[in-house]
Design a protein around this motif. Structure first.
Motif, PDB file in Angstrom:
ATOM      1  N   ARG A 193       3.494 -13.848 -41.455  1.00 20.63           N
ATOM      2  CA  ARG A 193       4.302 -14.838 -41.560  1.00 20.63           C
ATOM      3  C   ARG A 193       5.872 -14.430 -41.241  1.00 20.63           C
ATOM      4  NH1 ARG A 193       2.346 -16.948 -47.527  1.00 20.63           N
ATOM      5  NH2 ARG A 193       0.276 -17.394 -46.556  1.00 20.63           N
ATOM      6  N   LEU A 208       4.468 -32.846 -34.515  1.00 18.22           N
ATOM      7  CA  LEU A 208       4.623 -31.448 -35.511  1.00 18.22           C
ATOM      8  C   LEU A 208       4.136 -30.313 -34.638  1.00 18.22           C
ATOM      9  CD1 LEU A 208       2.131 -32.471 -38.522  1.00 18.22           C
ATOM     10  CD2 LEU A 208       4.508 -31.409 -38.653  1.00 18.22           C
ATOM     11  N   GLY A 261       3.756 -24.528 -37.449  1.00 18.80           N
ATOM     12  CA  GLY A 261       4.188 -24.444 -38.806  1.00 18.80           C
ATOM     13  C   GLY A 261       3.165 -25.117 -39.900  1.00 18.80           C
ATOM     14  N   ASP A 262       2.428 -26.288 -39.288  1.00 20.68           N
ATOM     15  CA  ASP A 262       1.222 -26.797 -40.123  1.00 20.68           C
ATOM     16  C   ASP A 262      -0.170 -26.061 -39.685  1.00 20.68           C
ATOM     17  OD1 ASP A 262      -0.151 -28.825 -41.559  1.00 20.68           O
ATOM     18  OD2 ASP A 262       1.721 -30.037 -41.623  1.00 20.68           O
ATOM     19  N   ASP A 263      -1.053 -26.879 -39.958  1.00 25.86           N
ATOM     20  CA  ASP A 263      -2.360 -26.212 -39.658  1.00 25.86           C
ATOM     21  C   ASP A 263      -2.842 -26.584 -38.278  1.00 25.86           C
ATOM     22  OD1 ASP A 263      -4.278 -25.585 -42.568  1.00 25.86           O
ATOM     23  OD2 ASP A 263      -2.982 -27.574 -42.689  1.00 25.86           O
ATOM     24  N   ALA A 264      -2.283 -27.548 -37.587  1.00 16.94           N
ATOM     25  CA  ALA A 264      -2.582 -27.782 -36.245  1.00 16.94           C
ATOM     26  C   ALA A 264      -1.231 -28.587 -35.663  1.00 16.94           C
ATOM     27  CB  ALA A 264      -3.941 -28.458 -36.087  1.00 16.94           C
ATOM     28  N   ALA A 265      -1.219 -28.533 -34.505  1.00 16.84           N
ATOM     29  CA  ALA A 265      -0.015 -29.399 -33.737  1.00 16.84           C
ATOM     30  C   ALA A 265      -0.348 -30.653 -33.561  1.00 16.84           C
ATOM     31  CB  ALA A 265       0.514 -28.493 -32.586  1.00 16.84           C
ATOM     32  N   VAL A 266       0.576 -31.518 -33.707  1.00 21.05           N
ATOM     33  CA  VAL A 266       0.340 -33.146 -33.492  1.00 21.05           C
ATOM     34  C   VAL A 266       1.353 -33.345 -32.003  1.00 21.05           C
ATOM     35  CG1 VAL A 266       0.518 -35.571 -34.341  1.00 21.05           C
ATOM     36  CG2 VAL A 266      -0.427 -33.483 -35.765  1.00 21.05           C
ATOM     37  N   ILE A 267       0.719 -34.092 -31.203  1.00 25.75           N
ATOM     38  CA  ILE A 267       1.752 -34.519 -29.993  1.00 25.75           C
ATOM     39  C   ILE A 267       1.097 -35.773 -29.746  1.00 25.75           C
ATOM     40  CG2 ILE A 267       2.129 -32.175 -29.342  1.00 25.75           C
ATOM     41  CD1 ILE A 267       0.303 -32.549 -26.891  1.00 25.75           C
ATOM     42  N   LEU A 292       0.426 -23.340 -26.003  1.00 25.90           N
ATOM     43  CA  LEU A 292      -0.014 -22.304 -27.244  1.00 25.90           C
ATOM     44  C   LEU A 292      -0.028 -20.939 -26.750  1.00 25.90           C
ATOM     45  CD1 LEU A 292      -1.939 -24.970 -27.320  1.00 25.90           C
ATOM     46  CD2 LEU A 292      -2.011 -24.289 -29.707  1.00 25.90           C
ATOM     47  N   SER A 296      -1.577 -17.165 -28.206  1.00 24.73           N
ATOM     48  CA  SER A 296      -2.210 -16.405 -29.167  1.00 24.73           C
ATOM     49  C   SER A 296      -2.343 -14.904 -28.623  1.00 24.73           C
ATOM     50  CB  SER A 296      -3.662 -16.739 -29.331  1.00 24.73           C
ATOM     51  OG  SER A 296      -3.859 -18.088 -29.685  1.00 24.73           O
ATOM     52  N   ILE A 325       3.972 -25.265 -28.964  1.00 22.59           N
ATOM     53  CA  ILE A 325       3.664 -26.042 -30.327  1.00 22.59           C
ATOM     54  C   ILE A 325       2.629 -25.291 -31.294  1.00 22.59           C
ATOM     55  CG2 ILE A 325       4.006 -28.257 -29.160  1.00 22.59           C
ATOM     56  CD1 ILE A 325       0.770 -28.444 -28.773  1.00 22.59           C
ATOM     57  N   GLY A 363      -0.308 -21.558 -31.704  1.00 15.80           N
ATOM     58  CA  GLY A 363      -0.980 -20.416 -31.448  1.00 15.80           C
ATOM     59  C   GLY A 363      -1.457 -19.382 -32.516  1.00 15.80           C
ATOM     60  N   ASN A 364      -1.606 -18.183 -32.364  1.00 15.01           N
ATOM     61  CA  ASN A 364      -1.985 -17.367 -33.278  1.00 15.01           C
ATOM     62  C   ASN A 364      -1.720 -16.241 -33.087  1.00 15.01           C
ATOM     63  OD1 ASN A 364      -4.268 -17.859 -35.439  1.00 15.01           O
ATOM     64  ND2 ASN A 364      -5.070 -16.198 -34.106  1.00 15.01           N
ATOM     65  N   LEU A 365      -1.240 -15.400 -34.371  1.00 17.40           N
ATOM     66  CA  LEU A 365      -1.073 -13.693 -34.299  1.00 17.40           C
ATOM     67  C   LEU A 365      -2.110 -13.073 -35.031  1.00 17.40           C
ATOM     68  CD1 LEU A 365       2.636 -13.720 -35.089  1.00 17.40           C
ATOM     69  CD2 LEU A 365       1.576 -13.675 -32.793  1.00 17.40           C
ATOM     70  N   ASP A 390      -2.728 -36.883 -30.276  1.00 18.71           N
ATOM     71  CA  ASP A 390      -3.417 -35.523 -29.900  1.00 18.71           C
ATOM     72  C   ASP A 390      -3.277 -34.695 -31.279  1.00 18.71           C
ATOM     73  OD1 ASP A 390      -4.714 -36.558 -27.893  1.00 18.71           O
ATOM     74  OD2 ASP A 390      -2.917 -35.850 -26.377  1.00 18.71           O
ATOM     75  N   ILE A 395      -3.821 -30.291 -31.793  1.00 20.15           N
ATOM     76  CA  ILE A 395      -4.396 -29.415 -31.027  1.00 20.15           C
ATOM     77  C   ILE A 395      -4.298 -27.878 -31.943  1.00 20.15           C
ATOM     78  CG2 ILE A 395      -3.886 -27.884 -29.038  1.00 20.15           C
ATOM     79  CD1 ILE A 395      -2.621 -30.636 -28.168  1.00 20.15           C
ATOM     80  N   THR A 445      -5.561 -23.516 -32.428  1.00 21.02           N
ATOM     81  CA  THR A 445      -6.354 -22.421 -31.689  1.00 21.02           C
ATOM     82  C   THR A 445      -6.555 -21.236 -32.778  1.00 21.02           C
ATOM     83  OG1 THR A 445      -6.558 -21.116 -29.750  1.00 21.02           O
ATOM     84  CG2 THR A 445      -4.151 -21.456 -30.565  1.00 21.02           C
ATOM     85  N   ASP A 484      -9.032 -26.305 -39.284  1.00 23.91           N
ATOM     86  CA  ASP A 484      -7.497 -26.743 -39.165  1.00 23.91           C
ATOM     87  C   ASP A 484      -7.293 -28.263 -38.767  1.00 23.91           C
ATOM     88  OD1 ASP A 484      -6.126 -24.351 -39.708  1.00 23.91           O
ATOM     89  OD2 ASP A 484      -6.834 -23.608 -37.647  1.00 23.91           O
ATOM     90  N   ARG A 507       1.363 -30.883 -44.461  1.00 27.51           N
ATOM     91  CA  ARG A 507       1.295 -30.111 -45.466  1.00 27.51           C
ATOM     92  C   ARG A 507       2.662 -30.167 -46.348  1.00 27.51           C
ATOM     93  NH1 ARG A 507       1.160 -23.841 -43.628  1.00 27.51           N
ATOM     94  NH2 ARG A 507      -0.860 -24.699 -42.896  1.00 27.51           N
TER      95      ARG A 507
END
Lengths: 337, 337
Positions: free
Chosen positions: A12, A31, A34-40, A94, A96, A127, A129-131, B48, B50, B52, B82, B156
């Motif tokens: 985090r 979004l 910061g949330d579970d997924a991005a919204v565009i 995104l 990762s 918008i 990604g992942n670490l 949309d 998205i 990952t 997600d 969230r």
């Protein structure tokens, strides 16, 4: 003083650090991170274009050759190049990362900055990604999203016999850049033209601006990016379109760096320009009666040279024409490992 | 007889092999695998979504514990989870693999089949991805794309004091599954309830069906997935919403497997259910006057149990209430490495 590694922070905290280094908002991003997924919000009247590409340490880059900033830049550039090849305008991305635990925090910051700087320039707002940790190599996975009007999609299977083949930039330069690095020469000792090739290998420019202008003009309906070299791209485009292609050796643009490296290594500059990969330039198929409109659209893309290098023909195959003699283009086949 | 590895094929041959094993077409997919990027038609009137997520060998899975099919399944499931947490309906996916050169072709096929089977069940048509070598671990990067009506996004940060907290399934089961595998017991000797936990660890079901029904009903506007455990999800949702949450220990559902493992390991079943991660279940915040509508929507999701486990409160923080006594929920902080 030992520099801190990413292992000193929680996931985090790393995400917060990343968010603090980039702008992640835009009107179409409902979004972001910061949330579970991005919204565009999709672009009105356009289709979504999506691509992803992975850079793996020891396979695609070496950390002792390429700076963390450039690795971050390249991870987005290779994806923007794929968007460009479809004529799409970038709108989101995104990132990762699978990070070795000895990865320095300052390299983490620099990698983020390389990705974020190009994201800002291109409009590909980050918008998500992942670490995660990596018990092996650094793995950088970029994804880019763009939009294009349905009728303006630059496919690779829509070239027609009689179309002219154009290429942007000077193909082979990136391959020379890699060869220069592999030769082990000291960086300070590079001739200017070779340093330019190294720059093109390490920080490729993706042609999203030019491609989006050309797509909007309707002057070309077929394009591909040059990740595996000019000969390979031309051959793939011809094959996908069910036709053939002839490249005119005399028309292939050879940069000063390619010429210099060809003479130093005893190879032909044309061969390097045809076979060298990783340029992330584009090829376009253009109907002769669209030529003026195409060149006018390209002129609006500042600083980008485009060269006619060949033409598509009815009979399937891919050839190089040199002094009236046709020989098959070198094939791109290689084993996976 | 030695089985063939991926190193015997070219990248293109591997891509062809992959394409032959899955359906990659759908009405909204204009261009799938095969061009520089994928082109898809956005859903009319929807946004949309998205996401990952990356699975790294030795970090997220072990090849000697988890079958290649299950690794492929999980790589998509974690992303569908997600999407579910946003209330989105899956519509497309991308799969990127960094493959060790000793990776067997039959494992390649099985991994693809695991991803493709779930893609087909969920509607997340595979539209692209990437194949590359890895000099280290197997790295599986999945991306999923969905759609949701703007007003139905399950954020969230939209829980409100007085909302009830619901959780799907039996949290902690996947963590018990992992602990069972780590204990080194022979697979044939697992009690039925523990085998069920192992299954939940190895092949998690993502709750996209239930989430999309709940989102469309409008009965909940806040949800999150449970990748890092129930306590962590509840606390994060409360924090993002600027409020607090109280979980009632007596209400937390404990599966037979969790109970059995708790007794075998001398731990409390409630602790396991609160702290165990990787369940990929969902938590929802539901206004009391929406309760009936929410439960009716959930009933339409076959076979999915949902349990009220707590409530949101005005004062920030996250607590466990047990016999009238409140104690802070365990924190999820951990170092990255």
């Amino acid at each position: 003083l030992l520099s801190a590694t990413i292992a000193t922070l929680s996931e985090r905290a790393l995400v917060q650090r990343l968010r603090a280094r980039m702008s992640t908002s835009a009107p179409h991003v409902t979004l972001g991170i910061g949330d579970d997924a991005a919204v565009i919000e999709p672009e009105r009247g356009a289709a979504d274009v999506i691509t992803t590409d992975t850079l793996v340490e020891h396979v695609h880059f070496r950390r002792d050759w390429t700076s963390a900033f450039d690795i971050g830049h390249k991870a987005l550039a290779v994806n923007l190049s794929d968007l460009a090849a479809m004529g799409a305008t970038p709108r989101a991305s995104l990132l990762s990362l699978a990070l070795p635990s000895d990865f320095a925090l300052e390299d983490f910051d620099a990698l983020i900055d390389g990705f974020a700087t190009l994201a800002e320039q291109s409009g590909a707002v980050v918008i998500g990604g992942n670490l995660t940790r990596s018990p092996g190599p650094l793995v950088v996975d970029g994804t880019a999203i763009g939009h294009v009007r349905r009728r303006r999609v630059l496919r690779r299977d829509t070239a027609r016999p009689g179309d002219e083949l154009y290429v942007t930039g000077a193909p082979g330069s990136a391959a020379v850049g890699l060869a220069v690095l592999q030769s082990g020469r000291a960086r300070g000792a590079f001739e200017h033209a070779l340093a330019d090739c190294v720059m093109r290998y390490e920080r490729p420019e993706a042609r999203w601006r030019a491609a989006s202008i050309v797509a909007r003009s309707g002057a070309s309906l077929a394009a591909m990016d040059l990740s595996d070299g000019l000969a390979d791209a031309a051959a793939q485009m011809a094959e996908a379109s069910g036709i053939g292609v002839v490249i005119d050796a005399a028309l292939v643009p050879i940069s000063t760096g390619v010429t210099l490296w060809a003479s130093l290594s005893g190879r032909s500059g044309t061969d390097i320009a045809l076979a060298g990969g990783e340029d992330y330039e584009l090829v376009f198929a253009v109907r002769p009666r669209q030529r003026r409109r195409f060149l006018a659209a390209m002129r609006r893309s500042q600083d980008l040279v485009v060269t006619r290098v060949g033409r598509f023909v009815p009979e399937p195959g891919a050839w190089l024409e040199n002094g009236g003699v046709r020989t098959p283009l070198p094939s791109g086949f290689s084993h996976f490992a």
